[in-house]
Design a protein around this motif. Sequence first.
Motif, PDB file in Angstrom:
ATOM      1  N   ASN A   7       0.854  -1.188   0.000  1.00  0.00           N
ATOM      2  CA  ASN A   7       0.000   0.000   0.000  1.00  0.00           C
ATOM      3  C   ASN A   7       0.891   1.239   0.000  1.00  0.00           C
ATOM      4  O   ASN A   7       1.559   1.530   0.984  1.00  0.00           O
ATOM      5  N   PHE A   9       3.104   3.275  -3.315  1.00  0.00           N
ATOM      6  CA  PHE A   9       4.064   2.791  -4.312  1.00  0.00           C
ATOM      7  C   PHE A   9       4.930   3.954  -4.767  1.00  0.00           C
ATOM      8  O   PHE A   9       4.984   4.302  -5.932  1.00  0.00           O
ATOM      9  N   GLY A  10       5.581   4.590  -3.790  1.00  0.00           N
ATOM     10  CA  GLY A  10       6.496   5.692  -4.120  1.00  0.00           C
ATOM     11  C   GLY A  10       7.930   5.212  -3.996  1.00  0.00           C
ATOM     12  O   GLY A  10       8.264   4.094  -4.409  1.00  0.00           O
ATOM     13  N   THR A  11       8.780   6.051  -3.434  1.00  0.00           N
ATOM     14  CA  THR A  11      10.203   5.724  -3.313  1.00  0.00           C
ATOM     15  C   THR A  11      10.412   4.352  -2.667  1.00  0.00           C
ATOM     16  O   THR A  11      11.138   3.504  -3.193  1.00  0.00           O
ATOM     17  N   ILE A  12       9.785   4.113  -1.537  1.00  0.00           N
ATOM     18  CA  ILE A  12      10.027   2.871  -0.795  1.00  0.00           C
ATOM     19  C   ILE A  12       9.162   1.728  -1.319  1.00  0.00           C
ATOM     20  O   ILE A  12       9.652   0.623  -1.582  1.00  0.00           O
ATOM     21  N   GLY A 109       8.482   6.622   8.824  1.00  0.00           N
ATOM     22  CA  GLY A 109       7.761   7.881   8.994  1.00  0.00           C
ATOM     23  C   GLY A 109       6.678   7.790  10.056  1.00  0.00           C
ATOM     24  O   GLY A 109       6.119   8.804  10.470  1.00  0.00           O
ATOM     25  N   ARG A 167      20.269  14.490   3.283  1.00  0.00           N
ATOM     26  CA  ARG A 167      19.846  14.983   1.966  1.00  0.00           C
ATOM     27  C   ARG A 167      18.495  15.699   2.147  1.00  0.00           C
ATOM     28  O   ARG A 167      17.679  15.288   2.968  1.00  0.00           O
ATOM     29  N   ASP A 170      14.351  13.439  -1.985  1.00  0.00           N
ATOM     30  CA  ASP A 170      14.753  12.367  -2.899  1.00  0.00           C
ATOM     31  C   ASP A 170      14.906  12.898  -4.322  1.00  0.00           C
ATOM     32  O   ASP A 170      14.395  13.968  -4.664  1.00  0.00           O
TER      33      ASP A 170
HETATM   34  P1  NAD Z   1       6.412   8.667  -1.400  1.00  0.00           P
HETATM   35  O1  NAD Z   1       5.705   9.958  -1.279  1.00  0.00           O
HETATM   36  O2  NAD Z   1       7.532   8.520  -2.359  1.00  0.00           O
HETATM   37  O3  NAD Z   1       5.359   7.523  -1.757  1.00  0.00           O
HETATM   38  C1  NAD Z   1       4.100   7.426  -1.138  1.00  0.00           C
HETATM   39  C2  NAD Z   1       3.169   6.621  -2.019  1.00  0.00           C
HETATM   40  O4  NAD Z   1       1.911   6.498  -1.368  1.00  0.00           O
HETATM   41  C3  NAD Z   1       2.888   7.240  -3.403  1.00  0.00           C
HETATM   42  O5  NAD Z   1       2.915   6.194  -4.352  1.00  0.00           O
HETATM   43  C4  NAD Z   1       1.447   7.753  -3.274  1.00  0.00           C
HETATM   44  O6  NAD Z   1       0.776   7.700  -4.529  1.00  0.00           O
HETATM   45  C5  NAD Z   1       0.875   6.748  -2.327  1.00  0.00           C
HETATM   46  N1  NAD Z   1      -0.325   7.178  -1.628  1.00  0.00           N
HETATM   47  C6  NAD Z   1      -0.642   8.419  -1.213  1.00  0.00           C
HETATM   48  N2  NAD Z   1      -1.866   8.405  -0.653  1.00  0.00           N
HETATM   49  C7  NAD Z   1      -2.298   7.133  -0.697  1.00  0.00           C
HETATM   50  C8  NAD Z   1      -3.481   6.481  -0.265  1.00  0.00           C
HETATM   51  N3  NAD Z   1      -4.484   7.149   0.325  1.00  0.00           N
HETATM   52  N4  NAD Z   1      -3.583   5.149  -0.483  1.00  0.00           N
HETATM   53  C9  NAD Z   1      -2.601   4.448  -1.093  1.00  0.00           C
HETATM   54  N5  NAD Z   1      -1.448   5.030  -1.503  1.00  0.00           N
HETATM   55  C10 NAD Z   1      -1.320   6.352  -1.314  1.00  0.00           C
HETATM   56  O7  NAD Z   1       6.872   8.271   0.074  1.00  0.00           O
HETATM   57  P2  NAD Z   1       8.162   7.453   0.501  1.00  0.00           P
HETATM   58  O8  NAD Z   1       9.339   8.349   0.453  1.00  0.00           O
HETATM   59  O9  NAD Z   1       8.202   6.151  -0.211  1.00  0.00           O
HETATM   60  O10 NAD Z   1       7.854   7.233   2.043  1.00  0.00           O
HETATM   61  C11 NAD Z   1       6.985   6.218   2.496  1.00  0.00           C
HETATM   62  C12 NAD Z   1       7.334   5.888   3.935  1.00  0.00           C
HETATM   63  O11 NAD Z   1       8.692   5.417   3.974  1.00  0.00           O
HETATM   64  C13 NAD Z   1       7.278   7.080   4.900  1.00  0.00           C
HETATM   65  O12 NAD Z   1       6.921   6.591   6.174  1.00  0.00           O
HETATM   66  C14 NAD Z   1       8.721   7.559   4.938  1.00  0.00           C
HETATM   67  O13 NAD Z   1       9.030   8.273   6.099  1.00  0.00           O
HETATM   68  C15 NAD Z   1       9.449   6.223   4.863  1.00  0.00           C
HETATM   69  N6  NAD Z   1      10.833   6.284   4.373  1.00  0.00           N
HETATM   70  C16 NAD Z   1      11.182   7.103   3.326  1.00  0.00           C
HETATM   71  C17 NAD Z   1      12.492   7.125   2.897  1.00  0.00           C
HETATM   72  C18 NAD Z   1      12.927   8.029   1.801  1.00  0.00           C
HETATM   73  O14 NAD Z   1      14.092   8.438   1.770  1.00  0.00           O
HETATM   74  N7  NAD Z   1      12.099   8.379   0.850  1.00  0.00           N
HETATM   75  C19 NAD Z   1      13.452   6.301   3.488  1.00  0.00           C
HETATM   76  C20 NAD Z   1      13.052   5.427   4.498  1.00  0.00           C
HETATM   77  C21 NAD Z   1      11.741   5.434   4.954  1.00  0.00           C
END
Ligand code: NAD
Length: 338
Positions: A7, A9-12, A109, A167, A170
């Motif tokens: 659930n 599908f972004g960076t992680i 997060g 940083r 991303d």
């Molecule tokens: P992101 O913004 O890149 O991705 C979030 C995803 O969630 C997107 O695909 C978005 O479309 C989706 N989304 C938004 N609302 C939604 C909903 N209602 N239902 C389903 N999907 C939904 O975020 P991220 O950087 O991947 O971060 C995700 C988690 O991982 C956070 O808790 C963050 O703190 C943690 N994290 C991030 C990093 C980093 O460097 N980016 C590193 C480690 C941990």
Amino acid sequence: MIRVAVNGFGTIGRRVADAIMLQDDMYVVGIAKATPDYIARIASNKYRIFVPDQKAMREFEDKGIKVHGTVDNMVDEAEIVVDATPEGMGEKNITSYKKKRVKAVFQGGEEADVTQASFNAYSNYDSAVGKDYVRVVSCNTTGLARTISTLRDSIGVSRVYATLIRRATDQNDSKKGPINAVEPSLSFPSHHGPDLQTVIGSIPVDTVAVKVPTTLMHVHVVNVDLQKETDSSKVIDLFSKRRRIFVTSGKDGKSSTAQIMDYARELGRPRGDLFEIAVWKESINARGSRLNFVQAVHQESDVVPENVDAIRAMFELLDREDSIERTDRSLGIKGGMH
Ligand code: NAD
């Protein structure tokens, strides 16, 4: 085969989904995303796509992206959800996972008290064994947990002081930065210190974090009071034997995060990811029981192997060493000296 829903599908989320598909004891039943962008379109060639609600369903279908149902439908098909939605959203989602009696892994997060355990594979694998709700700690905390737990397990650690040079955002983000500023955390310790304690135990940790204008990696300047005297060569040996750490060298041309990420791209891994924590050999300096070193953390990918291991621990599929070994083999993680 454990049925996993992803659930967010972004960076992680997209990296964790791809890593799960490389395992032979779990697979992805579907991924959920909120926006019908290029990432969703490419994902639809590989995964079944689910969306938060009917409105999103219409938006995806208007763009020609086939949708298989809502997030609720996806969760019904899964035994566990990897929740990689934006920071703070997991706290809201956990209620519906609990109602559906499905396990869930959350990301860094979320606050520690949202779940039953915070997790790092080397530091405290057993804390997730048999649990229903587990949080993989953040990229920074994972980086510190890898090296500090290595020292804790072999030499003993009395105290940690770390300066985190973070940083700003991303690489694919043009909304938050890069910032034209140096932004220190104004509380002391920064939240990373208490966060690290959720996985390494009661070792005192002082951290300060400073955001800088880069997207590539975090860099940590770490000072450790050890419980015994040691020398630099022993620490180099310890770090290079832990596969999720690699000891690297400025003399080899990798004197900054730019070259480390360039090296990662040369390794040919998907997205140029670097799952390991890179510790600069020249910076490893032990004098008596004081140890100093500098490490770099690829924020977009270091937590990926931990998500896979967390799932195995929660289903009691394998013990720590076997899970780490299997995950590392699937992702090509070798550690050592690079
Ligand atoms: P992101 O913004 O890149 O991705 C979030 C995803 O969630 C997107 O695909 C978005 O479309 C989706 N989304 C938004 N609302 C939604 C909903 N209602 N239902 C389903 N999907 C939904 O975020 P991220 O950087 O991947 O971060 C995700 C988690 O991982 C956070 O808790 C963050 O703190 C943690 N994290 C991030 C990093 C980093 O460097 N980016 C590193 C480690 C941990």
